[in-house]
Design an enzyme around this catalytic site. Structure first.
Site, PDB file in Angstrom:
ATOM      1  N   GLU A   1      -8.795  -7.250   6.245  1.00  0.00           N
ATOM      2  CA  GLU A   1     -10.008  -6.340   5.754  1.00  0.00           C
ATOM      3  C   GLU A   1     -11.112  -7.045   5.489  1.00  0.00           C
ATOM      4  O   GLU A   1     -11.949  -6.865   4.482  1.00  0.00           O
ATOM      5  CB  GLU A   1      -9.444  -5.741   4.444  1.00  0.00           C
ATOM      6  CG  GLU A   1      -8.196  -5.095   4.512  1.00  0.00           C
ATOM      7  CD  GLU A   1      -7.824  -3.850   3.522  1.00  0.00           C
ATOM      8  OE1 GLU A   1      -8.488  -4.089   2.427  1.00  0.00           O
ATOM      9  OE2 GLU A   1      -7.021  -2.901   3.502  1.00  0.00           O
TER      10      GLU A   1
ATOM     11  N   GLU B   1      -0.761  -2.089   7.107  1.00  0.00           N
ATOM     12  CA  GLU B   1      -0.860  -1.564   5.648  1.00  0.00           C
ATOM     13  C   GLU B   1      -0.613  -0.136   6.055  1.00  0.00           C
ATOM     14  O   GLU B   1      -1.653   0.351   6.388  1.00  0.00           O
ATOM     15  CB  GLU B   1      -1.807  -2.430   4.911  1.00  0.00           C
ATOM     16  CG  GLU B   1      -1.731  -3.648   4.713  1.00  0.00           C
ATOM     17  CD  GLU B   1      -2.716  -4.134   3.538  1.00  0.00           C
ATOM     18  OE1 GLU B   1      -3.339  -3.449   2.844  1.00  0.00           O
ATOM     19  OE2 GLU B   1      -3.297  -5.242   3.781  1.00  0.00           O
TER      20      GLU B   1
HETATM   21  O1  AHR Z   1      -1.840  -3.662  -0.471  1.00  0.00           O
HETATM   22  C1  AHR Z   1      -2.842  -3.763  -1.562  1.00  0.00           C
HETATM   23  C2  AHR Z   1      -4.093  -4.041  -0.883  1.00  0.00           C
HETATM   24  O2  AHR Z   1      -4.596  -3.003  -0.200  1.00  0.00           O
HETATM   25  C3  AHR Z   1      -4.085  -5.379  -0.034  1.00  0.00           C
HETATM   26  O3  AHR Z   1      -4.089  -6.564  -0.513  1.00  0.00           O
HETATM   27  C4  AHR Z   1      -5.357  -4.967   0.801  1.00  0.00           C
HETATM   28  O4  AHR Z   1      -5.180  -5.686   1.965  1.00  0.00           O
HETATM   29  C5  AHR Z   1      -5.501  -3.642   0.672  1.00  0.00           C
HETATM   30  O5  AHR Z   1      -6.728  -3.130   0.342  1.00  0.00           O
END
Ligand code: AHR
Length: 503
Positions: A174, A293
Site C-alpha cells: 500500500e 487483502e
Molecule cells: O489488514 C489491516 C491493514 O489494512 C493492513 O495492514 C493494510 O495493508 C491495510 O490497510
C-alpha cells in the site's frame, strides 16, 4: 415478497480453472493475529514450537492454501534481521504502523515452520517503505539461497539448513497510502519496484513478484497509480495487487449486501488498466491480479493509528461478525471465482483475531466466526473449472452501487467426477427468492447448505461458538434437468450436484 430468478449451469461454458491460490489468508504482526492468535507458547494446546494446535486445526478446516506475511502496514517499517536468530538476542522494536511494541519473538523462520504445519504456501512481503533494493536482496538470499554465501550461511547458523521454498514476494505494501511508512508517488514507487524486481529476478528468475496496486477503490489515485506503476514494471512483475474492505457500520444494508459490485468493478478496472499498459508496450503478456487483502471490516469503529497508545500485542480491530457479514463474505468469494481468468491470488485479511474468521482467547478457546463458514465451504468444494453463470434476477436499488442483481452466483465443475457446485447469494432482504436452475439432466443434488437466520445480527462468541453455522437447506426440488431452489432472504447457499445413482 417472493422474487423469482433463473440461471443455467452448463459445463461447456468455462471461465478458467479454480486457482487454489484464491483461498489465501493473511497473517500480519498486528494486534493479536500472531501473538495469542497462531502463536502462544504456554497455551495448553501449544506444541513444542509454541504454535496453537487448536488454531492449526481450524486453519486446516478453513481450507486456507496460502498465507501472506508479515504485513500489511507493519512491513513498511520492518527489519527482518531483528526477527531471526537466537530469540534472547532479538531486540525489542517499535512498530510505527500500529503503535505496538514488538519483541520479535516470532519472525521469518517461525512463520515458515508454522506454514509447514498449517500446510499452506507462504507469500512474503518486502519492506519497500523505509528500505530498498539491497535489503530486499539480502532477505531473499537469506531465505532462499542454498548455502555458501554470507546471508544463506547466516540462515544456516540459525538452525535452518535447507532454503525456504518461497516463490511469491510482494514488492511492498500500500505505498499509495499517505498512512504508509515511506509513502511514495506512483513514479517513485514504480521505479523502486522495477529496480527491486530486476535485481530479485537476477538472483532467481523463478520468483513471482507482486507490484503494489491501490489500497482501495476510493483513493484519488485509483487507476492512475496502477497505470504509472505498470509502465515501469510491466515486464518484471507477475501480479498487481488490489485491496478492499467493506464496512457495514453506516447501516446501509442494501449497499453492504451489494459490496461485491465494487469488488467486481475494481477487478474489471484494474484488468483493463493492465491491458491498456500492455497495449502501449506492445506486450502480449496478460498480467494477473493479486487481491491480497479483502474482507468485511467495521473500519469506522477504528479511530485510526494516531488514537492508539503504545502497547504490546493489544486487542486491535477484533470485529465480531454476524450473519449478514458472512453473506457478504460469501458473495466476495463468488466474485473472485467469477473472475478466475484474471485473479490469480487472493487473501482474506486477516487469519486470527484481527478482522478474522478465527478468534482466540489467550490461554482459552479458539472458535469460528460466522465468516469462517462460507470460506471453508467454498475452499473445500470449488473444484475443477469455474463456469460462466449469468443469473437473471430482479434488480435492487442501492445507494452506493446503483441497481444490482438480487441474485449473485457462480458454479464450478469438476471434470474428474462430473460434480457441479453452485454458490449463490440472495441479496433481497424482504423475502425469499425462488431460483430455477437448469443443469445437465443426469445430475442430482447431494448436499444443500445455507447461511441464513431470522436474526441477521446473530454472531458466534466464545460462550456460544455455534450460534451461526451453515444448516441444511429445505426448499429444493429437482426434476428433468431443472432444480428449483428457495433462497432465504439475505442468505448464502451452496448446492452440490453429482451424477444420480443408477437404479
Ligand atoms: O489488514 C489491516 C491493514 O489494512 C493492513 O495492514 C493494510 O495493508 C491495510 O490497510
Amino acid at each position: 415478497m417472493t422474487i423469482r430468478a433463473r440461471l443455467t449451469l452448463d459445463p461447456d461454458f468455462r471461465i478458467a480453472p479454480v486457482e487454489p491460490r484464491l483461498f489465501g489468508s493473511f497473517v500480519e504482526h498486528m494486534g493479536r493475529c500472531v501473538y495469542s492468535g497462531i502463536f502462544e507458547p504456554g497455551h495448553p494446546d501449544a506444541d513444542a514450537d509454541g504454535f496453537r494446535t487448536d488454531v492449526l486445526e481450524l486453519v486446516r478446516e478453513l481450507g486456507v492454501t496460502l498465507v501472506r506475511y508479515p504485513g500489511g502496514n507493519f512491513v513498511s517499517n520492518h527489519r527482518w534481521e531483528d526477527a531471526v536468530g537466537p530469540v534472547e538476542q532479538r531486540p525489542t522494536t517499535l512498530d510505527l504502523a500500529w503503535r505496538s511494541v514488538e519483541d520479535n519473538r516470532f519472525g521469518l523462520n517461525e512463520f515458515m515452520a508454522w506454514t509447514a504445519k498449517a500446510r499452506v504456501e507462504p507469500m512474503m512481503a518486502l519492506n519497500l517503505g523505509t528500505r530498498g533494493v539491497a535489503e530486499a536482496l539480502q532477505l531473499v538470499e537469506y531465505a532462499t539461497y542454498p548455502a555458501g554465501t554470507r546471508w544463506s550461511e547466516l540462515r544456516r547458523s540459525h538452525g535452518v539448513d535447507k532454503p525456504h521454498d518461497i516463490r511469491l514476494w510482494c514488492l511492498g505494501n500500500e505505498l499509495d497510502g499517505p498512512w504508509q511508512m515511506g509513502h511514495k508517488t506512483a513514479r517513485e514507487y514504480g521505479r523502486l519496484a522495477a529496480e527491486t524486481a530486476r535485481a530479485l529476478k537476477r538472483l532467481d528468475p523463478a520468483l513471482s513478484l507482486v507490484a503494489c496496486g491501490s489500497s482501495n477503490s476510493s483513493i484519488e489515485t485509483f487507476g492512475g497509480w496502477e497505470a504509472e506503476v505498470l509502465e515501469e514494471t510491466y515486464d518484471l512483475v507477475d501480479y498487481i495487487s488490489l485491496h478492499a474492505y467493506y464496512d457495514p457500520s453506516d447501516g446501509d444494508t442494501d449497499s453492504f449486501l451489494a459490496s461485491a459490485a465494487d469488488m467486481e468493478h475494481m477487478i474489471r478496472s484494474i484488468a483493463a488498466t493492465a491491458d491498456h499498459v500492455a497495449a502501449k508496450l506492445r506486450s502480449r503478456k496478460r498480467l494477473k491480479l493479486s487481491f491480497d487483502e479483502w474482507n468485511v471490516w467495521y473500519q469506522s469503529r477504528f479511530g485510526g493509528e494516531s488514537t492508539l497508545e503504545w502497547a504490546k500485542h493489544p486487542r486491535l480491530i477484533e470485529d465480531r461478525y454476524d450473519v449478514t457479514d458472512a453473506v457478504v463474505v460469501g458473495s466476495l468469494l463468488i466474485t473472485l471465482l467469477r473472475n478466475a481468468d484474471r485473479v490469480g491470488v487472493a487473501c482474506q485479511a486477516q487469519l486470527a483475531n484481527v478482522i478474522a474468521p478465527i478468534m482466540t482467547e489467550p490461554g482459552g478457546p479458539a472458535w469460528r466466526q460466522s465468516i469462517f463458514h462460507p470460506f471453508a465451504l467454498t475452499a473445500r468444494h470449488a473444484r475443477g473449472e469455474v463456469l460462466r453463470v449469468e443469473p437473471d434476477s430482479p434488480g435492487i436499488a442501492t445507494e452506493k452501487y446503483g441497481e444490482v442483481p438480487s441474485v449473485w452466483a457462480t458454479a464450478t465443475h469438476d471434470p474428474a467426477t462430473g460434480a457441479l457446485t453452485l454458490f449463490a447469494v440472495n441479496r433481497h432482504r424482504d423475502g425469499p427468492c425462488e431460483l430455477e436452475v437448469k443443469l445437465p439432466a443426469h445430475l442430482a443434488p447431494v448436499e444443500h447448505l445455507e447461511l441464513a437466520d431470522a436474526d441477521p445480527s446473530a454472531a458466534n462468541t466464545a460462550a456460544e461458538p455455534h450460534r451461526v453455522v451453515p444448516r441444511p437447506g429445505t426448499g429444493l426440488w429437482c426434476e428433468d434437468g431443472t432444480a428449483t431452489l428457495a433462497l432465504p432472504p439475505a442468505s448464502w447457499t451452496m448446492v452440490r450436484f453429482a451424477a444420480a445413482a443408477k437404479e
